[in-house]
Scaffold this motif. Sequence first.
Motif, PDB file in Angstrom:
ATOM      1  N   GLU A 292      55.529  74.462  86.647  1.00 55.82           N
ATOM      2  CA  GLU A 292      54.223  74.909  85.894  1.00 55.82           C
ATOM      3  C   GLU A 292      54.206  74.741  84.402  1.00 55.82           C
ATOM      4  OE1 GLU A 292      54.078  79.192  85.898  1.00 55.82           O
ATOM      5  OE2 GLU A 292      52.306  79.240  84.845  1.00 55.82           O
ATOM      6  N   PHE A 293      55.379  74.683  83.599  1.00 53.13           N
ATOM      7  CA  PHE A 293      55.648  74.476  82.077  1.00 53.13           C
ATOM      8  C   PHE A 293      55.201  73.114  81.817  1.00 53.13           C
ATOM      9  CE2 PHE A 293      57.528  73.809  78.130  1.00 53.13           C
ATOM     10  CZ  PHE A 293      57.185  74.928  77.703  1.00 53.13           C
ATOM     11  N   SER A 294      55.614  72.307  82.994  1.00 53.36           N
ATOM     12  CA  SER A 294      55.781  70.599  82.630  1.00 53.36           C
ATOM     13  C   SER A 294      54.304  70.393  82.947  1.00 53.36           C
ATOM     14  CB  SER A 294      56.580  69.894  83.413  1.00 53.36           C
ATOM     15  OG  SER A 294      57.896  70.460  83.069  1.00 53.36           O
TER      16      SER A 294
ATOM     17  N   ALA B  25      51.522  72.244  82.836  1.00 56.65           N
ATOM     18  CA  ALA B  25      50.780  72.318  81.824  1.00 56.65           C
ATOM     19  C   ALA B  25      50.751  71.658  80.483  1.00 56.65           C
ATOM     20  CB  ALA B  25      50.883  73.844  81.259  1.00 56.65           C
ATOM     21  N   ALA B  26      51.990  70.998  80.205  1.00 53.84           N
ATOM     22  CA  ALA B  26      52.077  70.340  79.017  1.00 53.84           C
ATOM     23  C   ALA B  26      51.282  69.086  79.137  1.00 53.84           C
ATOM     24  CB  ALA B  26      53.609  70.048  78.619  1.00 53.84           C
ATOM     25  N   LEU B  27      51.782  68.366  80.370  1.00 57.35           N
ATOM     26  CA  LEU B  27      51.224  67.148  80.573  1.00 57.35           C
ATOM     27  C   LEU B  27      49.895  67.022  80.772  1.00 57.35           C
ATOM     28  CD1 LEU B  27      54.167  65.929  83.167  1.00 57.35           C
ATOM     29  CD2 LEU B  27      53.751  65.242  80.686  1.00 57.35           C
TER      30      LEU B  27
END
Lengths: 220, 220, 220, 220
Positions: free
Chosen positions: C204-206, C208-210
């Motif tokens: 999820e975090f990645s 979102a960042a990408l």
Amino acid sequence: MSAKPSQLGSSNAATRQLLIEAAAHVFAERGFKAASVREICARANANVAAVNYHFGDKEGLYAEVLKYSLRCAREKYPPDMGLERDASWEARLRAFIHAFLLRIFDDGPQACHGKLLSREMIEPTNALDSLVEEEMRPMAHQLQSIVRGLLGPDAPEETVRRSGMSVISQIVFYHHCRPVTQRLYPKMQFSQKEIDRLADHITEFSLAALKQMSRNLKRK
Amino acid sequence: MSAKPSQLGSSNAATRQLLIEAAAHVFAERGFKAASVREICARANANVAAVNYHFGDKEGLYAEVLKYSLRCAREKYPPDMGLERDASWEARLRAFIHAFLLRIFDDGPQACHGKLLSREMIEPTNALDSLVEEEMRPMAHQLQSIVRGLLGPDAPEETVRRSGMSVISQIVFYHHCRPVTQRLYPKMQFSQKEIDRLADHITEFSLAALKQMSRNLKRK
Amino acid sequence: MSAKPSQLGSSNAATRQLLIEAAAHVFAERGFKAASVREICARANANVAAVNYHFGDKEGLYAEVLKYSLRCAREKYPPDMGLERDASWEARLRAFIHAFLLRIFDDGPQACHGKLLSREMIEPTNALDSLVEEEMRPMAHQLQSIVRGLLGPDAPEETVRRSGMSVISQIVFYHHCRPVTQRLYPKMQFSQKEIDRLADHITEFSLAALKQMSRNLKRK
Amino acid sequence: MSAKPSQLGSSNAATRQLLIEAAAHVFAERGFKAASVREICARANANVAAVNYHFGDKEGLYAEVLKYSLRCAREKYPPDMGLERDASWEARLRAFIHAFLLRIFDDGPQACHGKLLSREMIEPTNALDSLVEEEMRPMAHQLQSIVRGLLGPDAPEETVRRSGMSVISQIVFYHHCRPVTQRLYPKMQFSQKEIDRLADHITEFSLAALKQMSRNLKRK
DNA sequence: CATGAATGAGCCTTCATTCAT
DNA sequence: CATGAATGAAGGCTCATTCAT
């Protein structure tokens, strides 16, 4: 035949044995703490690591030394002292004293039993427990039966026990207090002959005491 | 002016004395080699360098400890044993034995004389020479005169000497072989009372021996 | 004919394998230097000399352990992660993260791959070079192609590379810093379920960042 | 000015400090077990016994090294990072990341904080417990408050915590996996400039993730 | 071929002692 | 004068390795 035992097939056991004998000497001479593994190994022409390899550590070697020393003493001076079955109490006492003296003064290169025991007296290790049970208690019993034979059946158990110790103390004394007696009477040497004379005296003194005590007991 | 003043003015001599007493304890307990200067100084609340400062080195301290220990023993158990001048030989023998036993078993914090002597027996130091001359020879003479009194004037010198050792050996034995006797007879405790009984037995045994030997001598 | 025959005919290869597996465990647990050949041989029920016989020396064994550990990890967690050819970038990212987490936390008796790699990070050996080429570079490429898929074709190469590392770093972190995270949040356990949740979060975090970065890129 | 510090008045503290700094280096380079007291003392121009004198033993020295290393890191990179009170969350995040990167990559001769911590991760010692409480927990809190500021008050606690770890993991990664990244991308050097760029990327990636996640949260 | 025995270098630690202060 | 700091030798022990069998 060679200096290095590694050429012999049984080099393992041979090195082990050399280490034990060297250690007996060094432990007897210096005591457990002051004895150095390095010195022992040097004497045994072995590597410094040999002790740890064969015995785990210094303590393990020491325990093995005590065992070996006891075994040697027993083989050389068997507990029955070569007496005939029907020997008199007097003869038995004399034999006991003589054998014990010889055993304690034997400085043969393989054992040093006397010195090792002396050190155990001052700084007992765990090994002493089994030593007492295996060696000293049987001898104490043997001596007590002799003493009882001489004191007669009416003597109280405690008198027998204490008289036994009075006999043993005289034997042990000459070994333990040798540094003092030698300074007090420099002429005194512990030659074979001198040890014989010592045995004579201790026997005479002890027999005299036991006979007189036996007589005292009857009088009551 | 310093941050850590040495408590009192007399701290110099006081430290010296504390060191000796601490050292007596440690030397007695561990032996010369195994005793560490650090432990001694710690017990005496002194600096590590104090031993070297006051006594030159470890050996110097040891010599001083032996001297002090002897002095203490002499003060506490004076050689005349508080006997009257006209006491009988029997009484003298009993007194000698009793006093010697007490002295040897005294583990008072200031002396440890018995243990220190035991260690000297096994690894004699230079200090032993003077110790023998100053302490043991006088006591040996004292005992021999008692023994001669009991054996009579006809007894050969050597018999007197050896009988003296037979007496002393019994006294010393209980201290030296304590680890063994305690394992053999766990009930045995060296209480004051027990020491008294020990003295009784040794006296009885020795008197019996000496009287019987004296009789034997006359018979010849 | 010998007293202790080596169980089976295939004992040679078997011993070799046992040694490798035992060594994997010990090296992972103690590190190369602190691991002792003796302990490894003991665990593998082999002779002390076995390591030198089979692998030349300790380092040789270590190299073999790393190879074996890599082979095991590859077999258990194949690089394609069982995805369909036409999976979306999101699905691929999720699969990559999940598979990597599982691989790194696998403490199976045969591999300890994660721990061994962690140690290589701190004290790289020669083996690391080939490990990087054979294992890490392919995985890095794989991840980078996923990241590029998500960032779009306009993203500069360096951004792709760094974003890939940002993804991997999150995966590796939980293994490498486990001692800290476990002390910070004692409740955290790395059960199968927890690892799944971890994968969810990292994905999820990645993602979102990408996605956000991709949007930023287009804006320019 | 001289090679031998004994000429300075404060030689005690000086030697101690030299030992700690030398030890930090050696422990970081070799690990606790493989580090040798001899090498440490040699580097500190001190005697082999100095370690035991000043720190009791090797472990005592190690504990002191960790303490010192932490103190240095704190002094050099204070936790508030020199930010103004009213700085934005974005600015705070950037500052946190930058300061942490600098701290971890500082190989200054006095600390080696990063390497020492890396080793603690693999083989935690007793010292890690207090290290976590004193250093890592405060930093984790600090970071979490920043992350919450960015995610908004509605974000569940667990999401905040995990996102915090996602940020930290990226920072730590470049230090921990340096051997791999340097082999993968040999051009990558950790110069001051490169570290700045790294901070930029990590900040960008993390901000992108947090903003997007914050948006996702609101959408629900 | 495979192994038990033996090696020597190296480890950490403790020690009595010395030195400058 | 008295002491805290520092020394270097020696201690027991563990280690990876080698060699004859």
